[in-house]
Design an enzyme around this catalytic site. Sequence first.
Site, PDB file in Angstrom:
ATOM      1  N   ASP A  14       0.924  -4.256   8.846  1.00 22.60           N
ATOM      2  CA  ASP A  14      -0.200  -3.342   8.630  1.00 22.60           C
ATOM      3  C   ASP A  14      -1.455  -4.198   8.418  1.00 22.60           C
ATOM      4  OD1 ASP A  14      -2.149  -1.606   7.735  1.00 22.60           O
ATOM      5  OD2 ASP A  14      -0.828  -0.522   6.358  1.00 22.60           O
TER       6      ASP A  14
ATOM      7  N   PHE B  66       0.847  -1.190   0.000  1.00 23.71           N
ATOM      8  CA  PHE B  66       0.000   0.000   0.000  1.00 23.71           C
ATOM      9  C   PHE B  66       0.887   1.246   0.000  1.00 23.71           C
ATOM     10  CE2 PHE B  66      -2.915   3.246   1.430  1.00 23.71           C
ATOM     11  CZ  PHE B  66      -3.987   2.995   0.592  1.00 23.71           C
TER      12      PHE B  66
ATOM     13  N   ARG C  33     -11.878  -3.730  -7.486  1.00 22.20           N
ATOM     14  CA  ARG C  33     -11.937  -4.483  -6.225  1.00 22.20           C
ATOM     15  C   ARG C  33     -13.380  -4.605  -5.762  1.00 22.20           C
ATOM     16  NH1 ARG C  33      -8.046  -1.878  -1.754  1.00 22.20           N
ATOM     17  NH2 ARG C  33      -9.626  -0.255  -1.951  1.00 22.20           N
TER      18      ARG C  33
END
Lengths: 412, 412
Positions: B197, B128, B371
């Site tokens: 994360d 990310f 997505r």
Amino acid sequence: MNTPLDRAACEALDHADPLGPLRDRFTLPDGVIYLDGNSLGPAPKATAERVARTAELEWGRDLITSWNKAGWMALPAKVGAKIARLIGADADEVVVADSTSVNLYKCAASALKLAAPREVILAEAGDFPTDLYMLQGLADFSGAELRMVAPDQIEAALTDEVAVLVLTEVNYRSGEIHDMAALTAKAHAVGALTVWDLSHSAGVLDVDLNGAKADFAVGCGYKYLNGGPGAPAYVFAARRWHEAMRTPLSGWLGHAQPFAFVDDYSPAPGIARMACGTPPVLSLVALDEGLNSFDGVEMAALHERTGRLGDLFITLADQRLAALGLEVASPRDWRKRGGQVSLRHPHAYEICQALIARGVIPDFRAPDVARFGLVPMFVRFTEVWDAVGILVEVMASEAWRDPRFAVRTAVT
Amino acid sequence: MNTPLDRAACEALDHADPLGPLRDRFTLPDGVIYLDGNSLGPAPKATAERVARTAELEWGRDLITSWNKAGWMALPAKVGAKIARLIGADADEVVVADSTSVNLYKCAASALKLAAPREVILAEAGDFPTDLYMLQGLADFSGAELRMVAPDQIEAALTDEVAVLVLTEVNYRSGEIHDMAALTAKAHAVGALTVWDLSHSAGVLDVDLNGAKADFAVGCGYKYLNGGPGAPAYVFAARRWHEAMRTPLSGWLGHAQPFAFVDDYSPAPGIARMACGTPPVLSLVALDEGLNSFDGVEMAALHERTGRLGDLFITLADQRLAALGLEVASPRDWRKRGGQVSLRHPHAYEICQALIARGVIPDFRAPDVARFGLVPMFVRFTEVWDAVGILVEVMASEAWRDPRFAVRTAVT
């Protein structure tokens, strides 16, 4: 300034005051004299509904589309521009992001890098603790040196070793104002940059960052800006640094193209690079409402009202409180004083508690200071009169000696 | 898993589903199939009123006293404890603070210091973006070295030069899960620490940080935790690091005695030292409500439902979408997949826009991924069926070629 010395004169002042109606913009509970707007500003009347609407419609109904449709993504710049007007900055020199602490780190780290190879951060002993703590963290992790000196040693400590001078414009204990223009000029003369924390000045003083040639500044949204508890904070950087400055906290919302989802960081143009993570929208719209309470308000007039409220408080304190052991610990010249007047007493904590029990809310700052926030957006002259009267009663009767008032709470 | 292949079978699944009623905890607009809870979770029904009440009564009426009286000061730990249950941590190993980006910086910097004199931060190319950007900022300002390697090179790159491995557990593009326990063991074997994360895993997977012996973790409050746009984030540190860890972002709320107002930083005991500035209360109470939506929910059962929703989507995609040019880009084994299924297409952006125009909300991730967040707290099996049907229609009719759908917005 002319100072009235009875309640009727205070009533007359309130009646004649062109800024008096600003108070109507806020929710303030009946039976309370709120003199702690310097720690948490009151709620604007529009805020609760605005926040609920944001949660219910923008989030609940429109979901992810609100980042565009409701303008969430633009809020940090839009609210920043509203703050800019209050602090003598251009609209595109301020962005809302993170907390004051985090923003101070960004600015001090940026300034260190700009002033390399210098490695000395100069700060004031007794400045607001989180500022000093953040600078200690920065120094520990970066190899820089933090020098903390007494307020009257700052000028002497500005040598050509100093990379950056970090100061809160208004001292949170004494309410004393640093001369931002003079200290910035002195810093620049030795080749150092400046970072100013405006948390205790923006919103009550006529701050002029660009007039003072300040380099960086940060400030808090929840005190005089009425943005709500823990409201997001802001960052200012003078335009001349926009191209060269870098922040170690280089998050995606400070990226030139946050939604390109590339691996390599490249900073956004301008102040936007000082943004970092995704902004907390519910708190941010509350801050936006806090700023709306300044609509149509001239900061010079507000600053002058700050001075008049404080002058009245100090005159009454000298007349009625000095003999009762309360010492004025703030400057007597309103041009050297922020939005608070501090009184010093060994039992300041208990005195504050006794006042709170009587509906007057100041705050205590360790070890011995009672702070009275005389916030020009909503405090009345008659409230100053009444608060001093209640304080006289608490001191004369020694009501503060009640053992209940010695119990310390987590937050004071 | 058994997969129904007509709508009636999906209806039967929804009807029999013991977790189906969880959907009633949320506000979801009529006529919309919301498949973007992986980017912004929906609003719990209780949130708008909770936030309004906090603004109106706790702030507006009780003002500064609410830091104690309404428990605002305790919220970061209290909400952290609710998150801890979802991620396999002890209640006192998690605190809510700042943004995911800022927390990642704190953890990576802490890990670097613990692993000194090692200076290599290992990360995954394509992770990310804000994670990579924060690590770049940390490396630039600290002198550390950031190595970004392809996902299949991570194990090979774990050498005894590595101080810390930083990974998102679930890749935001593909939805693929890293094996946290295996990679942590491998990192520890070479003397490196790990920072995970959890932004794309907590709330849909049965995360087990302590089972995996993870060192540090961070995560976001506004995706699967339903905390609202830009909700505050959280930090986990394993108890064994609580004493030794230090953060460069050493703000006052991470101080041992924040209200002693002393000049010198001394870290609070435990996870509290990872807090920094004053928390944004309005956003924080919304996050608290987001966590309340998990009351009584077992994460193992929720995780299994995540798998079933994704399996259904993939089966239908294989049957009905592959021939139309949409390629499944997520793992087929549900134990290796997070809460999303990604489809790849050169015109994924336009396809997403065409779906949104028809009331199906996925999201686009550059350059070519659509997505579909199949979030087990509220997505129905029939919605998966209907969404795929609408996608078939968009593809078969080439409705996505409408030029309106090519217009790029700021946030996608």
